[in-house]
Design an enzyme around this catalytic site. Structure first.
Site, mmCIF file in Angstrom:
data_model
loop_
_atom_site.group_PDB
_atom_site.id
_atom_site.type_symbol
_atom_site.label_atom_id
_atom_site.label_comp_id
_atom_site.label_asym_id
_atom_site.label_seq_id
_atom_site.Cartn_x
_atom_site.Cartn_y
_atom_site.Cartn_z
ATOM 1 N N SER A 136 71.629 46.105 17.345
ATOM 2 C CA SER A 136 71.253 46.766 18.599
ATOM 3 C C SER A 136 70.696 45.713 19.539
ATOM 4 C CB SER A 136 70.185 47.830 18.327
ATOM 5 O OG SER A 136 69.585 48.301 19.518
ATOM 6 N N TYR A 149 62.179 50.462 14.247
ATOM 7 C CA TYR A 149 63.554 50.280 14.725
ATOM 8 C C TYR A 149 63.787 48.827 15.124
ATOM 9 C CZ TYR A 149 67.851 51.416 17.307
ATOM 10 O OH TYR A 149 69.146 51.480 17.753
#
Length: 268
Positions: A136, A149
């Protein structure tokens, strides 16, 4: 673009979003597709669309990951491309993250990819195949209140590089892609929250807010990220390993400290 006729591709998180789009693209290129995840219904839908195989599995568990790979080998006799796409969770700050949330975030974003890669490598050594890891933009930068995350996605880049270093001499390549905002069910939930915080009701307004400073001024479609995964997981990228491709509409080139000057100039 090289033909992928006969290539066997296994995709975690293959029932929705980027994983499903990747399965469809590979299938349209002649590949045989295996989609795996924890929810049967979306997996079976994608498998029916692609003529592929749905394997319900939590690949963060060693036995289940190995069983999923074994099922793929039993059905198709080989594995050429492993796409570690599953992930999510970890949406709070360090001080607001308890031990259970931390463990779950790392399991979802890092352990799943590690365990899947470990199960897939023996078959990939046989085929001299490829691993593609979906990280990401949060694997390169830090957003607010995304401790688990962000740490997990950063670690995926380290996993990509160590796989490339260790197995490159035997012909296995490993590369990563770092998407920015993408129209997916998970992002839809976040955009709905953002729109609500901004006093808006349409989740689409959330996407507009999130990408207002992105040079391309929009989020990606899952199919756009799938084309990058397909490139990395094919002979078209034959001299690439340990690489990280960013697909964020240009967000990473924005010089954040100068945004105030741009806003001031535009307000005159």
């Amino acid at each position: 673009m090289s033909t992928l006729e006969g290539t066997v591709v296994m995709i975690t998180g293959g029932g929705t979003g980027i994983g499903a789009a990747t399965a469809r693209l590979y299938a349209s290129s002649g590949a045989r597709v295996v989609v795996t995840g924890r929810r049967r219904d979306p997996l079976e839908k994608v498998a029916a669309e692609t003529g592929g195989l749905a394997v319900v599995s939590d690949v963060s568990e060693r036995e289940q990951a190995e069983a999923a790979v074994a099922t793929t080998l039993a059905e198709y006799g080989r594995l050429d491309v492993a796409v570690a796409n599953a992930g999510g969770q970890g949406l709070s700050s360090v001080t607001d993250t308890d031990d259970d949330e931390w463990a779950f975030a790392l399991q979802s974003n890092l352990t799943t990819a590690f365990v899947f890669a470990r199960a897939a490598v023996p078959a990939l050594l046989e085929s001299r195949g490829q691993i593609v890891i979906v990280s990401s933009l949060a694997g390169l930068f830090a957003g607010p209140n995304l401790a688990g995350y962000t740490v997990g996605k950063h670690a995926l880049i380290g996993l990509t590089r160590t796989l490339a270093r260790d197995y490159g001499p035997q012909g296995v390549r490993a590369n990563a892609v770092c998407p920015g905002w993408v129209h997916t069910p998970m992002a839809d939930d976040e955009m709905a929250k953002l729109a609500e915080l901004g006093g808006l009701t349409d989740p689409g307004d959330g996407y507009q807010m999130a990408t207002a400073e992105v040079p391309l001024r929009r989020a990606a479609e899952p199919e756009e990220i799938a084309t990058i995964i397909r490139f990395l997981g094919s002979p078209d990228s034959s001299y690439m390993t340990g690489s990280v491709l960013v697909a964020d509409g240009g967000a990473h080139v924005v010089d954040l400290p100068t945004l105030a000057f741009e806003r001031a100039a535009n307000s005159e």
